[in-house]
Design an enzyme around this catalytic site. Structure first.
Site, PDB file in Angstrom:
ATOM      1  N   GLY A   1       0.801  -1.224   0.000  1.00 51.75           N
ATOM      2  CA  GLY A   1       0.000   0.000   0.000  1.00 51.75           C
ATOM      3  C   GLY A   1       0.832   1.272   0.000  1.00 51.75           C
ATOM      4  O   GLY A   1       0.511   2.236  -0.707  1.00 51.75           O
ATOM      5  N   ASN A   2       1.934   1.296   0.785  1.00 52.61           N
ATOM      6  CA  ASN A   2       2.690   2.545   0.918  1.00 52.61           C
ATOM      7  C   ASN A   2       3.431   2.926  -0.368  1.00 52.61           C
ATOM      8  O   ASN A   2       3.924   4.042  -0.488  1.00 52.61           O
ATOM      9  CB  ASN A   2       3.657   2.479   2.115  1.00 52.61           C
ATOM     10  CG  ASN A   2       4.679   1.382   1.959  1.00 52.61           C
ATOM     11  OD1 ASN A   2       4.435   0.390   1.277  1.00 52.61           O
ATOM     12  ND2 ASN A   2       5.822   1.542   2.588  1.00 52.61           N
TER      13      ASN A   2
ATOM     14  N   LYS B   1       1.221 -12.227   3.736  1.00 50.43           N
ATOM     15  CA  LYS B   1       2.497 -12.142   3.008  1.00 50.43           C
ATOM     16  C   LYS B   1       3.349 -13.378   3.301  1.00 50.43           C
ATOM     17  O   LYS B   1       3.931 -13.985   2.399  1.00 50.43           O
ATOM     18  CB  LYS B   1       3.266 -10.871   3.401  1.00 50.43           C
ATOM     19  CG  LYS B   1       2.506  -9.623   3.032  1.00 50.43           C
ATOM     20  CD  LYS B   1       3.214  -8.364   3.446  1.00 50.43           C
ATOM     21  CE  LYS B   1       2.248  -7.203   3.438  1.00 50.43           C
ATOM     22  NZ  LYS B   1       1.450  -7.042   2.214  1.00 50.43           N
TER      23      LYS B   1
ATOM     24  N   LYS C   1     -11.704  -8.941   3.650  1.00 54.81           N
ATOM     25  CA  LYS C   1     -10.686  -8.064   3.040  1.00 54.81           C
ATOM     26  C   LYS C   1     -11.057  -6.601   3.261  1.00 54.81           C
ATOM     27  O   LYS C   1     -12.074  -6.113   2.748  1.00 54.81           O
ATOM     28  CB  LYS C   1     -10.636  -8.368   1.534  1.00 54.81           C
ATOM     29  CG  LYS C   1      -9.719  -7.468   0.749  1.00 54.81           C
ATOM     30  CD  LYS C   1      -8.305  -7.951   0.823  1.00 54.81           C
ATOM     31  CE  LYS C   1      -7.312  -6.915   0.365  1.00 54.81           C
ATOM     32  NZ  LYS C   1      -5.984  -7.124   0.912  1.00 54.81           N
TER      33      LYS C   1
ATOM     34  N   LYS D   1      -3.726  -9.283  -2.970  1.00 53.85           N
ATOM     35  CA  LYS D   1      -2.693  -9.194  -4.017  1.00 53.85           C
ATOM     36  C   LYS D   1      -1.455 -10.035  -3.693  1.00 53.85           C
ATOM     37  O   LYS D   1      -0.725 -10.433  -4.610  1.00 53.85           O
ATOM     38  CB  LYS D   1      -2.287  -7.743  -4.301  1.00 53.85           C
ATOM     39  CG  LYS D   1      -1.710  -7.017  -3.122  1.00 53.85           C
ATOM     40  CD  LYS D   1      -0.252  -6.685  -3.288  1.00 53.85           C
ATOM     41  CE  LYS D   1       0.353  -6.035  -2.085  1.00 53.85           C
ATOM     42  NZ  LYS D   1      -0.248  -5.945  -0.804  1.00 53.85           N
TER      43      LYS D   1
HETATM   44  N1  LIG Z   1       5.518  -9.881  12.637  1.00 57.62           N
HETATM   45  C1  LIG Z   1       5.575  -8.755  11.896  1.00 57.62           C
HETATM   46  N2  LIG Z   1       6.752  -8.365  11.369  1.00 57.62           N
HETATM   47  C2  LIG Z   1       6.826  -7.230  10.629  1.00 57.62           C
HETATM   48  N3  LIG Z   1       5.757  -6.439  10.353  1.00 57.62           N
HETATM   49  C3  LIG Z   1       4.559  -6.793  10.860  1.00 57.62           C
HETATM   50  C4  LIG Z   1       4.422  -7.960  11.654  1.00 57.62           C
HETATM   51  N4  LIG Z   1       3.114  -8.061  12.000  1.00 57.62           N
HETATM   52  C5  LIG Z   1       2.484  -7.013  11.480  1.00 57.62           C
HETATM   53  N5  LIG Z   1       3.348  -6.243  10.772  1.00 57.62           N
HETATM   54  C6  LIG Z   1       2.913  -5.011  10.063  1.00 57.62           C
HETATM   55  O1  LIG Z   1       2.395  -5.437   8.817  1.00 57.62           O
HETATM   56  C7  LIG Z   1       2.636  -4.385   7.853  1.00 57.62           C
HETATM   57  C8  LIG Z   1       2.431  -4.940   6.447  1.00 57.62           C
HETATM   58  O2  LIG Z   1       1.049  -5.076   6.207  1.00 57.62           O
HETATM   59  P1  LIG Z   1       0.209  -4.025   5.355  1.00 57.62           P
HETATM   60  O3  LIG Z   1       0.659  -2.640   5.661  1.00 57.62           O
HETATM   61  O4  LIG Z   1      -1.221  -4.369   5.561  1.00 57.62           O
HETATM   62  O5  LIG Z   1       0.632  -4.468   3.907  1.00 57.62           O
HETATM   63  P2  LIG Z   1       0.824  -3.741   2.493  1.00 57.62           P
HETATM   64  O6  LIG Z   1       2.250  -3.265   2.481  1.00 57.62           O
HETATM   65  O7  LIG Z   1       0.592  -4.842   1.507  1.00 57.62           O
HETATM   66  O8  LIG Z   1      -0.164  -2.623   2.386  1.00 57.62           O
HETATM   67  C9  LIG Z   1       4.049  -3.950   8.197  1.00 57.62           C
HETATM   68  O9  LIG Z   1       4.346  -2.676   7.692  1.00 57.62           O
HETATM   69  C10 LIG Z   1       4.007  -3.986   9.739  1.00 57.62           C
HETATM   70  O10 LIG Z   1       3.574  -2.739  10.241  1.00 57.62           O
HETATM   71  N1  LIG Z   2      -6.165  -6.309  -3.344  1.00 57.65           N
HETATM   72  C1  LIG Z   2      -5.320  -6.061  -2.300  1.00 57.65           C
HETATM   73  O1  LIG Z   2      -4.747  -6.970  -1.691  1.00 57.65           O
HETATM   74  O2  LIG Z   2      -5.139  -4.721  -1.982  1.00 57.65           O
HETATM   75  P1  LIG Z   2      -4.304  -4.100  -0.763  1.00 57.65           P
HETATM   76  O3  LIG Z   2      -2.942  -4.745  -0.802  1.00 57.65           O
HETATM   77  O4  LIG Z   2      -4.245  -2.622  -1.053  1.00 57.65           O
HETATM   78  O5  LIG Z   2      -5.047  -4.437   0.487  1.00 57.65           O
END
Ligand SMILES: Nc1ncnc2c1ncn2[C@@H]1O[C@H](COP(=O)(O)OP(=O)(O)O)[C@@H](O)[C@H]1O
Ligand SMILES: NC(=O)OP(=O)(O)O
Length: 318
Positions: free
Chosen positions: A14-15, A277, A131, A215
Site C-alpha cells: 500500500g505505501n 504475506k 478483506k 494481491k
Molecule cells: N511480525 C511482523 N513483522 C513485521 N511487520 C509486521 C508484523 N506483523 C504485522 N506487521 C505489520 O504489517 C505491515 C504490512 O502489512 P500491510 O501494511 O497491511 O501491507 P501492504 O504493504 O501490503 O499494504 C508492516 O508494515 C508492519 O507494520
Molecule cells: N487487493 C489487495 O490486496 O489490496 P491491498 O494490498 O491494497 O489491500
C-alpha cells in the site's frame, strides 16, 4: 554478490501508492518514487512483473459509485471496480516507469494488463467477508454504516474500522501464458493489479464475482505459474519480525518454510497484514522449491538485488 537475469514477481504494498492523500496527483507522485526503486531491477538485468494492491482505491471508488448512483448512471459492481482500479493504477505505473526508464536511457516497454483471476465460487470466503477496503472509520461511524446497510465493517489490524468484502483465494490466472510471453519478450508487465478481477467459470463462461482478491496471494499464484526465480513482497518494513513491536523483537533474515510455519503457529504475524504475506511466500516456495521469496521494503531493494537483505523464505532442504 549481485544476482542477475532473474524473473521476478514484485508485489507492491500500500505505501508504494497511497499514504494519506488519495488524490490522483499524490498517488502518481508516490508511484514516481516507487519507479525510481523498481528501475534498479532493470539496471541489474532482471525481468520484472509488477503487481499491486487496490484496497484503499477500490473502496474509495465504490463510495464514489454509491454517491452518484442513479437509474441513468448506475453504480458499477465490485468486479468492475477492481478492473477500473487496475486501469488507473496501471496507467500511473506505466507512466511512472516510462519516465524513469527514459531518464536512464533504458530501452524497455511497460504495459499493464487487465487480468482476470479465477476463484472457486464455493470458496468459504464468500460467506465470511474479511478483506478491508476503502477509508478507515471510527467504531461509531462503522456501527452506524452497518445499521443503515448490509455492508460489514471490521477492525483492521489496530488501525481503525474498514468495510470488508469477500476475498477468495486465487485458483488460476486466465492471462498467465500471455504474461509469460510478454516477460520473455522483455516487456515490463503490470498485472494481477488489486489481486486481479475475480471471476468464476460457469458452463464454459467466465463471469465476474463481487470480491477483492488479496494481491499477495495473487502474486504468489502468478509467481508459481510463470515459474519465477523470486517473489518479492514489498511492504512497510525491511524485515519480518518475531515478537514484532515488543522489546525483544527479532528480525528474521533467512528462514525455511518449516521455521515460518512454526512462527505462524505461535501467532507471530498479524492477520490481514503480515500473515498473508508470509503465507503467500510459503505457498510459493512449497509449490516451486527452486524459487525463493523475499519480504522487505522498497527502500531495501539493494538487499533484494544481492539476495542478502530482507526476510528470505526458502524451501526446506530435502
Ligand atoms: N511480525 C511482523 N513483522 C513485521 N511487520 C509486521 C508484523 N506483523 C504485522 N506487521 C505489520 O504489517 C505491515 C504490512 O502489512 P500491510 O501494511 O497491511 O501491507 P501492504 O504493504 O501490503 O499494504 C508492516 O508494515 C508492519 O507494520
Ligand atoms: N487487493 C489487495 O490486496 O489490496 P491491498 O494490498 O491494497 O489491500
Amino acid at each position: 554478490m549481485e544476482m542477475k537475469n532473474r524473473k521476478i514477481v514484485v508485489a507492491l504494498g500500500g505505501n508504494a501508492i497511497l499514504s494519506t492523500d488519495a488524490s490522483a496527483q499524490a498517488q502518481q507522485d508516490a508511484l514516481k518514487s516507487t519507479a525510481e526503486y523498481l528501475v534498479k531491477f532493470i539496471e541489474n538485468g532482471d525481468d520484472i512483473i509488477i503487481s499491486h494492491g487496490n484496497g484503499p482505491q477500490v473502496g474509495n471508488l465504490l463510495l464514489q459509485q454509491e454517491a452518484a448512483n442513479s437509474e441513468k448512471n448506475p453504480a458499477m459492481p465490485l468486479d468492475t471496480c477492481v478492473a477500473m482500479t487496475q486501469g488507473s493504477i496501471g496507467y500511473w505505473l506505466q507512466n511512472a516507469m516510462d519516465q524513469v526508464l527514459s531518464d536512464r536511457q533504458l530501452d524497455k516497454e511497460v504495459v499493464s494488463l487487465v487480468t482476470q483471476v479465477v476463484v472457486d465460487e464455493n470458496d468459504a470466503a464468500f460467506k465470511n467477508p474479511s478483506k478491508p477496503i476503502g477509508p478507515f472509520l471510527t467504531q461509531e461511524e462503522a456501527e452506524k454504516e452497518m445499521q443503515q446497510s448490509d455492508a460489514v465493517f471490521k477492525e483492521d489490524a489496530g488501525r481503525g474500522w474498514r468495510k470488508v468484502v469477500p476475498s477468495p483465494k486465487p485458483v488460476s490466472i486466465k492471462e498467465h501464458k500471455v504474461i509469460d510471453q510478454l516477460v520473455e519478450a522483455g516487456v515490463i508487465t503490470v498485472t494481477v493489479g488489486g489481486g486481479g478481477i475475480p471471476v468464476v467459470q460457469r458452463n464454459g463462461q467466465v463471469e465476474g464475482v463481487e470480491a477483492v482478491i488479496d494481491k499477495d496471494f495473487a502474486s504468489q499464484k502468478l509467481a508459481e505459474l510463470v515459474k519465477a526465480d523470486l517473489l518479492v513482497v514489498l511492504t512497510g518494513v525491511d524485515n519480518v519480525y518475531v515478537n514484532y513491536n515488543k522489546p525483544d523483537q527479532k528480525k528474521l533474515e533467512t528462514v525455511s518454510v518449516s521455521e515460518m510455519k512454526q512462527y505462524i503457529k505461535e501467532d507471530q504475524f498479524a492477520a490481514g497484514s503480515m500473515l498473508p504475506k508470509v503465507e503467500a511466500a510459503i505457498q510459493f516456495v512449497e509449490g516451486y522449491p527452486e524459487g525463493k521469496a523475499i519480504i522487505t521494503s522498497l527502500e531495501n531493494i539493494q538487499g533484494v538485488l544481492t539476495e542478502e537483505g530482507g526476510t528470505i523464505i526458502t524451501a526446506d532442504k530435502a
